[in-house]
Write an enzyme that holds these catalytic residues in place. Structure first.
Site, PDB file in Angstrom:
ATOM      1  N   HIS A  55      -2.248  11.298  -1.569  1.00 16.94           N
ATOM      2  CA  HIS A  55      -3.054  10.775  -1.398  1.00 16.94           C
ATOM      3  C   HIS A  55      -3.994  11.622  -1.339  1.00 16.94           C
ATOM      4  O   HIS A  55      -5.289  11.703  -2.203  1.00 16.94           O
ATOM      5  CB  HIS A  55      -3.531   9.997  -0.869  1.00 16.94           C
ATOM      6  CG  HIS A  55      -4.845   9.607  -0.011  1.00 16.94           C
ATOM      7  ND1 HIS A  55      -5.342   9.975   1.298  1.00 16.94           N
ATOM      8  CD2 HIS A  55      -5.264   8.444  -0.446  1.00 16.94           C
ATOM      9  CE1 HIS A  55      -6.551   9.277   1.120  1.00 16.94           C
ATOM     10  NE2 HIS A  55      -6.261   8.192   1.059  1.00 16.94           N
ATOM     11  N   HIS A 114       1.221  -1.410  -0.020  1.00 19.82           N
ATOM     12  CA  HIS A 114       0.314  -0.539   0.071  1.00 19.82           C
ATOM     13  C   HIS A 114       0.727   1.273   0.002  1.00 19.82           C
ATOM     14  O   HIS A 114       2.181   1.212   0.664  1.00 19.82           O
ATOM     15  CB  HIS A 114      -0.712   0.329   1.607  1.00 19.82           C
ATOM     16  CG  HIS A 114      -2.004   1.123   1.208  1.00 19.82           C
ATOM     17  ND1 HIS A 114      -2.213   1.678   2.651  1.00 19.82           N
ATOM     18  CD2 HIS A 114      -3.086   1.309   0.659  1.00 19.82           C
ATOM     19  CE1 HIS A 114      -3.082   2.721   2.046  1.00 19.82           C
ATOM     20  NE2 HIS A 114      -3.312   2.464   0.936  1.00 19.82           N
TER      21      HIS A 114
END
Length: 260
Positions: free
Chosen positions: A70, A28
């Site tokens: 993000h 991730h």
């Protein structure tokens, strides 16, 4: 959600799922929390732990350069402030995207999607590009990311996997890179999620791992799609997903789970 166990009559054949070229384990944002997320340092560290597939977040600068981050805003993971998509790439490239994490990573820059693509292609790594648009430019972000990835991975045996919570972003990517596979991200089973995935020609559903049960895995597999999970950081959760025969696990714990 109640777990059910659908049965198949002995004479009925279950259609095999389409070929899936990607590894089961996905790091991730590069290396989870061990390095500053979405930086090349993180992807290198994830690779050092044996991972061969990575997840990243891609959005657009004001002048249309796909870069990795993000959040919509800069404060959490850089020394900047405001909305990342409001700045040109020349300004974003000068930010410190590592100092927030640790002194060892101070000065680590924000990477472009192109830079990560070169790293992955050169080393034979796989990539899940989550299209994470700044609000209001969902379709455009998908179009630009799709076009760039189509160019960067031209001639490669395995293409990246696109994913997004935003259907408009996936539709944009399909318009410029129809051959690159798509996955719908869902954090809840909202009305019409499966129909939306079908309409977008998705090859996978990427769920909050707690949503998966026997019935949901069977439903998704019955559609010819793969079942992937985010973000799995506990051994009990990984074992449950393995027992459910899901197809991919996205994790921060590159130090805990061996991808082999």
């Amino acid at each position: 959600m109640t777990e059910t166990h659908p049965t198949t009559a002995p004479h009925e054949a279950v259609a095999p799922l389409p070929h899936w070229p990607y590894p089961r384990w996905v790091a991730h944002r590069g290396a989870g929390k061990l390095a500053p997320e979405n930086t090349l340092a993180a992807f290198r560290l994830g690779a050092q732990h044996g991972y061969r597939m990575f997840e990243c977040d891609a959005k657009l600068s004001r002048d249309g350069v796909p870069f990795l981050m993000h959040d919509a805003t800069l404060q959490r993971t850089t020394n900047g402030s405001g909305t990342g998509g409001d700045l040109d790439w020349g300004t974003l490239a000068q930010l410190d995207a590592g100092g927030w994490h640790s002194r060892a990573h101070a000065g680590e820059p924000l990477p472009t999607l192109q830079a990560l693509a070169h790293f992955c292609i050169a080393n034979g790594y796989f990539l899940n590009v989550e299209i994470k648009p700044t609000p209001g430019v969902e379709e455009k972000t998908g179009q630009v990311v799709g076009a760039q990835c189509a160019q960067l991975w031209q001639g490669q045996a395995v293409q990246p996997l696109f994913s997004s919570f935003k259907p408009d972003a996936l539709a944009g990517a399909r318009s410029t890179a129809p051959h690159i596979p798509r996955a719908l991200l869902v954090d809840s089973l909202w009305d019409g999620w499966l129909e939306q995935a079908r309409a977008l020609g998705c090859v996978a559903i990427v769920c909050n791992h707690a949503l998966w049960d026997t019935a949901l895995v069977a439903r998704v597999h019955g559609e010819g799609m793969r079942a992937l999970s985010y973000t799995v950081n506990d051994e009990w959760a990984a074992q449950r997903l393995t027992d459910l025969r899901t197809d991919g696990i996205i994790t921060d714990r590159v130090d805990l789970f061996s991808p082999v």
